[in-house]
Scaffold this active site. Sequence first.
Site, PDB file in Angstrom:
ATOM      1  N   ASN A   1      -0.385   7.694   0.324  1.00 12.48           N
ATOM      2  CA  ASN A   1       0.432   8.737   0.178  1.00 12.48           C
ATOM      3  C   ASN A   1       1.512   8.892  -0.867  1.00 12.48           C
ATOM      4  OD1 ASN A   1       1.454  11.889   0.944  1.00 12.48           O
ATOM      5  ND2 ASN A   1       3.212  10.050   1.385  1.00 12.48           N
TER       6      ASN A   1
ATOM      7  N   TYR B   1       0.951  13.113 -14.942  1.00 10.93           N
ATOM      8  CA  TYR B   1       0.758  13.331 -13.480  1.00 10.93           C
ATOM      9  C   TYR B   1      -0.504  13.892 -13.215  1.00 10.93           C
ATOM     10  CZ  TYR B   1       1.265  15.055  -8.585  1.00 10.93           C
ATOM     11  OH  TYR B   1       1.359  15.184  -7.388  1.00 10.93           O
TER      12      TYR B   1
ATOM     13  N   LYS C   1      -3.677  12.003 -10.755  1.00  5.98           N
ATOM     14  CA  LYS C   1      -4.540  12.499  -9.536  1.00  5.98           C
ATOM     15  C   LYS C   1      -5.906  12.680  -9.883  1.00  5.98           C
ATOM     16  CE  LYS C   1      -0.865  12.625  -7.170  1.00  5.98           C
ATOM     17  NZ  LYS C   1      -1.005  11.646  -6.020  1.00  5.98           N
TER      18      LYS C   1
HETATM   19  N1  LIG Z   1       4.180  18.518  -2.508  1.00  7.16           N
HETATM   20  C1  LIG Z   1       3.259  18.942  -3.337  1.00  7.16           C
HETATM   21  O1  LIG Z   1       3.464  20.404  -3.617  1.00  7.16           O
HETATM   22  C2  LIG Z   1       2.069  17.918  -3.854  1.00  7.16           C
HETATM   23  C3  LIG Z   1       1.096  18.639  -4.128  1.00  7.16           C
HETATM   24  C4  LIG Z   1       0.249  17.698  -4.587  1.00  7.16           C
HETATM   25  C5  LIG Z   1       0.046  16.658  -4.141  1.00  7.16           C
HETATM   26  N2  LIG Z   1       1.139  15.885  -3.691  1.00  7.16           N
HETATM   27  C6  LIG Z   1       1.216  14.501  -3.434  1.00  7.16           C
HETATM   28  O2  LIG Z   1       1.794  14.226  -2.124  1.00  7.16           O
HETATM   29  C7  LIG Z   1       2.261  12.801  -2.145  1.00  7.16           C
HETATM   30  C8  LIG Z   1       3.382  12.843  -1.119  1.00  7.16           C
HETATM   31  O3  LIG Z   1       4.372  13.523  -1.797  1.00  7.16           O
HETATM   32  P1  LIG Z   1       5.193  14.684  -1.198  1.00  7.16           P
HETATM   33  O4  LIG Z   1       4.958  16.103  -1.801  1.00  7.16           O
HETATM   34  O5  LIG Z   1       5.388  14.432   0.214  1.00  7.16           O
HETATM   35  O6  LIG Z   1       6.949  14.375  -1.936  1.00  7.16           O
HETATM   36  P2  LIG Z   1       8.134  13.761  -1.382  1.00  7.16           P
HETATM   37  O7  LIG Z   1       8.719  14.463  -0.585  1.00  7.16           O
HETATM   38  O8  LIG Z   1       8.886  13.455  -2.779  1.00  7.16           O
HETATM   39  O9  LIG Z   1       7.611  12.240  -0.800  1.00  7.16           O
HETATM   40  C9  LIG Z   1       7.224  11.091  -1.867  1.00  7.16           C
HETATM   41  C10 LIG Z   1       7.214   9.959  -0.845  1.00  7.16           C
HETATM   42  O10 LIG Z   1       6.883   8.983  -1.588  1.00  7.16           O
HETATM   43  C11 LIG Z   1       7.682   7.882  -1.647  1.00  7.16           C
HETATM   44  N3  LIG Z   1       7.739   7.203  -2.884  1.00  7.16           N
HETATM   45  C12 LIG Z   1       8.137   7.406  -4.022  1.00  7.16           C
HETATM   46  N4  LIG Z   1       8.051   6.347  -4.891  1.00  7.16           N
HETATM   47  C13 LIG Z   1       8.079   5.193  -4.264  1.00  7.16           C
HETATM   48  C14 LIG Z   1       8.108   3.869  -4.534  1.00  7.16           C
HETATM   49  N5  LIG Z   1       8.340   3.587  -5.924  1.00  7.16           N
HETATM   50  N6  LIG Z   1       7.801   3.197  -3.497  1.00  7.16           N
HETATM   51  C15 LIG Z   1       7.724   3.610  -2.241  1.00  7.16           C
HETATM   52  N7  LIG Z   1       7.421   4.969  -2.002  1.00  7.16           N
HETATM   53  C16 LIG Z   1       7.758   5.749  -2.824  1.00  7.16           C
HETATM   54  C17 LIG Z   1       9.067   8.532  -1.240  1.00  7.16           C
HETATM   55  O11 LIG Z   1       9.866   7.416  -0.493  1.00  7.16           O
HETATM   56  P3  LIG Z   1      11.201   6.941  -0.969  1.00  7.16           P
HETATM   57  O12 LIG Z   1      11.504   7.477  -2.164  1.00  7.16           O
HETATM   58  O13 LIG Z   1      11.882   6.800   0.176  1.00  7.16           O
HETATM   59  O14 LIG Z   1      10.718   5.504  -1.745  1.00  7.16           O
HETATM   60  C18 LIG Z   1       8.487   9.446  -0.298  1.00  7.16           C
HETATM   61  O15 LIG Z   1       8.583   9.207   0.960  1.00  7.16           O
HETATM   62  C19 LIG Z   1       2.367  12.658  -3.540  1.00  7.16           C
HETATM   63  O16 LIG Z   1       1.220  11.396  -4.119  1.00  7.16           O
HETATM   64  C20 LIG Z   1       2.317  13.697  -4.041  1.00  7.16           C
HETATM   65  O17 LIG Z   1       1.656  13.429  -5.576  1.00  7.16           O
HETATM   66  C21 LIG Z   1       2.283  16.825  -3.523  1.00  7.16           C
END
Ligand SMILES: NC(=O)c1ccc[n+]([C@@H]2O[C@H](COP(=O)([O-])OP(=O)(O)OC[C@H]3O[C@@H](n4cnc5c(N)ncnc54)[C@H](OP(=O)(O)O)[C@@H]3O)[C@@H](O)[C@H]2O)c1
Length: 257
Positions: A88, A153, A157
């Site tokens: 994730n 980005y 994906k």
């Molecule tokens: N929210 C949306 O609208 C959306 C839509 C489509 C897809 N997604 C995908 O969903 C997934 C989860 O994102 P989210 O929406 O839940 O965003 P988020 O709240 O920003 O969470 C991202 C997570 O990834 C971790 N992360 C980021 N960089 C990292 C690194 N270098 N090493 C380890 N962990 C890392 C962060 O933890 P730390 O910062 O503590 O390391 C955090 O736990 C992502 O792959 C994103 O691309 C999100």
Amino acid sequence: MNNKYAVVTGASSGLGLEFAKLLAKKGYNLVLVARRTERLDALKQDILKAYPLDIHVVPLDLSDGNASQKLLDYTQQNKLAVSVLINNAGFGTSGDFLSLPLEKTVEMLQLNITTLTQLTYLFGNEMKKNKEGYILQVSSVGAFQPAPSFAAYSATKSYVMLFGEALDFELKGTGVSVTTLYPGATKTEFFEASNTKVNKNVERMLMTAEEVADMGLTAMFNRKRSIVPGFTNKLSTLLVQLLPRKLSTYIAANVMK
Ligand SMILES: NC(=O)c1ccc[n+]([C@@H]2O[C@H](COP(=O)([O-])OP(=O)(O)OC[C@H]3O[C@@H](n4cnc5c(N)ncnc54)[C@H](OP(=O)(O)O)[C@@H]3O)[C@@H](O)[C@H]2O)c1
């Protein structure tokens, strides 16, 4: 205590945090991975109040090329039988590609593509040996068309989409399945992390992280190849695939404006 373990990357916020809570509810012991240790510790304490599970906090920067091997080593040294991998962790860079710092884009490619692939390989092989496993790859609705302002980005994906779906086909009959989840705009820290202001178009479409994580896990445990959560997201990904790519690029550019 049972011996079922799930690895959740990016468990410190958003979707990852919800995946962890839902897996705990299903009785899975957890390996929580992200960089913000205090957040992971707080989540661990929260879950332990409700469920007597074995929870490991593993602080790692997953954009480091050795992180995947370190994570596998940790689970093996601690004899944790991992049968669920939630790939994730991820982030997006937004803006005109040529004006973004190149290092940030490369860090994103490492996290969203390379680490996801390495973790799938390392844990996938362990699962294949045990003839049992579930892998969830978190992609995005952005995978279905070019997305100006999120050019690199959305391409990461698209990689996750093609990789995950092909791999699920390859693994037929092994006891291991790969499900690819395509969230649309979801209320998490994603937009803040990518320096994006959420406009009215996007705000209207926001789903909660809990809903999206729940749909993702249900599809994964039913061994579905893919899941687009939410009616609007489903409809938009279907329509996008019918349009000429030039037109879907134009629409994506305007949705993000
Ligand atoms: N929210 C949306 O609208 C959306 C839509 C489509 C897809 N997604 C995908 O969903 C997934 C989860 O994102 P989210 O929406 O839940 O965003 P988020 O709240 O920003 O969470 C991202 C997570 O990834 C971790 N992360 C980021 N960089 C990292 C690194 N270098 N090493 C380890 N962990 C890392 C962060 O933890 P730390 O910062 O503590 O390391 C955090 O736990 C992502 O792959 C994103 O691309 C999100």
